[in-house]
Design a protein around this motif. Structure first.
Motif, mmCIF file in Angstrom:
data_model
loop_
_atom_site.group_PDB
_atom_site.id
_atom_site.type_symbol
_atom_site.label_atom_id
_atom_site.label_comp_id
_atom_site.label_asym_id
_atom_site.label_seq_id
_atom_site.Cartn_x
_atom_site.Cartn_y
_atom_site.Cartn_z
ATOM 1 N N ASP A 211 -22.187 15.617 -28.655
ATOM 2 C CA ASP A 211 -22.998 14.498 -29.115
ATOM 3 C C ASP A 211 -24.262 14.431 -28.266
ATOM 4 O O ASP A 211 -24.225 14.658 -27.059
ATOM 5 C CB ASP A 211 -22.221 13.183 -28.997
ATOM 6 C CG ASP A 211 -23.054 11.993 -29.455
ATOM 7 O OD1 ASP A 211 -23.237 11.854 -30.678
ATOM 8 O OD2 ASP A 211 -23.524 11.236 -28.597
ATOM 9 N N ASN A 212 -25.374 14.128 -28.941
ATOM 10 C CA ASN A 212 -26.662 14.043 -28.248
ATOM 11 C C ASN A 212 -27.478 12.907 -28.810
ATOM 12 O O ASN A 212 -27.425 12.631 -30.003
ATOM 13 C CB ASN A 212 -27.454 15.345 -28.427
ATOM 14 C CG ASN A 212 -26.671 16.566 -28.028
ATOM 15 O OD1 ASN A 212 -25.846 17.034 -28.795
ATOM 16 N ND2 ASN A 212 -26.927 17.073 -26.841
ATOM 17 N N ASN A 213 -28.252 12.281 -27.961
ATOM 18 C CA ASN A 213 -29.209 11.295 -28.435
ATOM 19 C C ASN A 213 -30.501 11.954 -28.897
ATOM 20 O O ASN A 213 -31.236 11.405 -29.703
ATOM 21 C CB ASN A 213 -29.499 10.269 -27.329
ATOM 22 C CG ASN A 213 -28.309 9.380 -27.041
ATOM 23 O OD1 ASN A 213 -27.583 8.997 -27.957
ATOM 24 N ND2 ASN A 213 -28.081 9.061 -25.778
ATOM 25 N N GLY A 214 -30.756 13.165 -28.379
ATOM 26 C CA GLY A 214 -31.948 13.908 -28.776
ATOM 27 C C GLY A 214 -31.557 15.156 -29.544
ATOM 28 O O GLY A 214 -30.750 15.104 -30.474
ATOM 29 N N ASP A 215 -32.130 16.287 -29.150
ATOM 30 C CA ASP A 215 -31.818 17.552 -29.807
ATOM 31 C C ASP A 215 -30.352 17.928 -29.614
ATOM 32 O O ASP A 215 -29.778 17.728 -28.533
ATOM 33 C CB ASP A 215 -32.690 18.674 -29.231
ATOM 34 C CG ASP A 215 -34.142 18.567 -29.666
ATOM 35 O OD1 ASP A 215 -34.410 17.867 -30.658
ATOM 36 O OD2 ASP A 215 -34.992 19.191 -29.010
ATOM 37 N N SER A 216 -29.760 18.523 -30.643
ATOM 38 C CA SER A 216 -28.398 19.030 -30.525
ATOM 39 C C SER A 216 -28.369 20.203 -29.548
ATOM 40 O O SER A 216 -29.407 20.777 -29.197
ATOM 41 C CB SER A 216 -27.879 19.495 -31.888
ATOM 42 O OG SER A 216 -28.557 20.677 -32.294
ATOM 43 N N VAL A 217 -27.167 20.574 -29.119
ATOM 44 C CA VAL A 217 -27.033 21.671 -28.159
ATOM 45 C C VAL A 217 -27.620 22.963 -28.733
ATOM 46 O O VAL A 217 -28.371 23.674 -28.062
ATOM 47 C CB VAL A 217 -25.559 21.872 -27.748
ATOM 48 C CG1 VAL A 217 -25.425 23.073 -26.815
ATOM 49 C CG2 VAL A 217 -25.021 20.625 -27.055
ATOM 50 N N LEU A 218 -27.299 23.282 -30.000
ATOM 51 C CA LEU A 218 -27.836 24.516 -30.583
ATOM 52 C C LEU A 218 -29.350 24.464 -30.718
ATOM 53 O O LEU A 218 -30.026 25.476 -30.526
ATOM 54 C CB LEU A 218 -27.199 24.789 -31.947
ATOM 55 C CG LEU A 218 -25.873 25.543 -31.952
ATOM 56 C CD1 LEU A 218 -25.468 25.895 -33.383
ATOM 57 C CD2 LEU A 218 -25.915 26.818 -31.106
#
Length: 279
Positions: A140-147
């Motif tokens: 889970d991310n508040n900004g860009d996803s991990v990928l």
């Protein structure tokens, strides 16, 4: 002369495992289809790949995994039944995925490890860089996803990339563990990788999680890689071959990861996303 392919358009999902930690439910239901709230784990993964600019999903499956193919397909009877009702909105996300993505499948005939699963996907990927996403590592991310973060990094370094996070050393025997020297903040050039070392043998406390970007030469390396830890073909061993020539970057990703391959992690993720939905 062919132009070098550098854009990451394909994401490989190894999804042939038995999911034995979730028996008996995984006797008939693929673990990748276990839901966090109302979406299966694999759909979260596909959505992350789409956010990162990928539109071709390559899925390595096995026996008893037909529910995956059915999920990412049209369901005319169901859609006709809910058409024009308040339930129609619930199908919007998966309809959008089916409309805008291409799905291809191949079967891993024998369970010989993650490296073997990735090698099995060669016919779906071809000769281009690609991502690998393990659906039971939910992020889970508040900004860009991990990928998305990793794709941006690939555009700079043009080599294989593994996502890593700090773990307690006592848990090192559950992960591939890396060592390396820092290229920039949060980015390391990998010099060593060990699959599931005991804490006393771990080269660091940085563990690889289920997000990779791989260059296509990994397939030839995997073909020559001998079985390692547990008698399986390990992607860690193949990546170490690349790392010896400076070809692997480790990235301390931004975000929160849930190990949904364990019951504790699955429950933690369910509670987290439930509370997030309420907000």
């Amino acid at each position: 002369m062919l132009k070098e392919k550098t854009k990451i358009k394909k994401c490989l999902f190894p999804a042939a495992g038995y999911g034995t930690r979730f028996l008996p439910v995984t006797k008939a239901i693929p673990k990748e289809m276990l839901p966090i709230l109302t979406k299966p784990l694999l759909q979260y993964g596909v959505e992350e790949a789409r956010e990162a600019g990928m539109d071709t999903m390559a899925i390595v499956t096995g026996r008893g995994k037909r529910a995956i193919e059915d999920h990412f397909d049209r369901s005319y009877e169901l859609e006709n039944q809910i058409n024009g009702t308040s339930k129609e909105i619930l199908m919007k996300d998966v309809r959008d995925i089916v409309k805008n993505c291409t799905f291809s499948y191949t079967r891993q005939g024998e369970m010989k490890g993650l490296g073997h699963a990735i090698w099995t996907g060669k016919t779906l990927i071809g000769d281009e860089p690609f991502a690998v996403l393990l659906a039971d590592d939910l992020c889970d991310n508040n900004g860009d996803s991990v990928l998305t973060q990793m794709v941006k990094l690939y555009e700079k370094y043009k080599c294989s990339i593994v996502a890593v996070e700090e773990i307690p050393l006592k848990d090192s025997n559950k992960y591939g563990v890396i060592a390396g020297h820092e290229e920039e903040e949060g980015v390391l050039r990998v010099t060593n990788m060990v699959e599931k070392p005991e804490s006393k043998d771990a080269p660091s406390n940085l563990a690889i999680i289920g997000r990779y970007i791989l260059t296509p030469d990994i397939f030839d390396i995997l073909e020559e890689t001998k079985p390692g830890k547990g008698g399986e073909i390990q992607i860690t061993d193949a990546l170490l071959t690349q790392a010896k020539s400076g070809g692997v970057i480790a990235y301390k990703f931004k975000g929160k990861r849930f190990d949904c391959g364990s019951v504790d992690g699955f429950v933690e993720a369910t509670n987290f996303f439930y509370n997030k939905a309420k907000e």
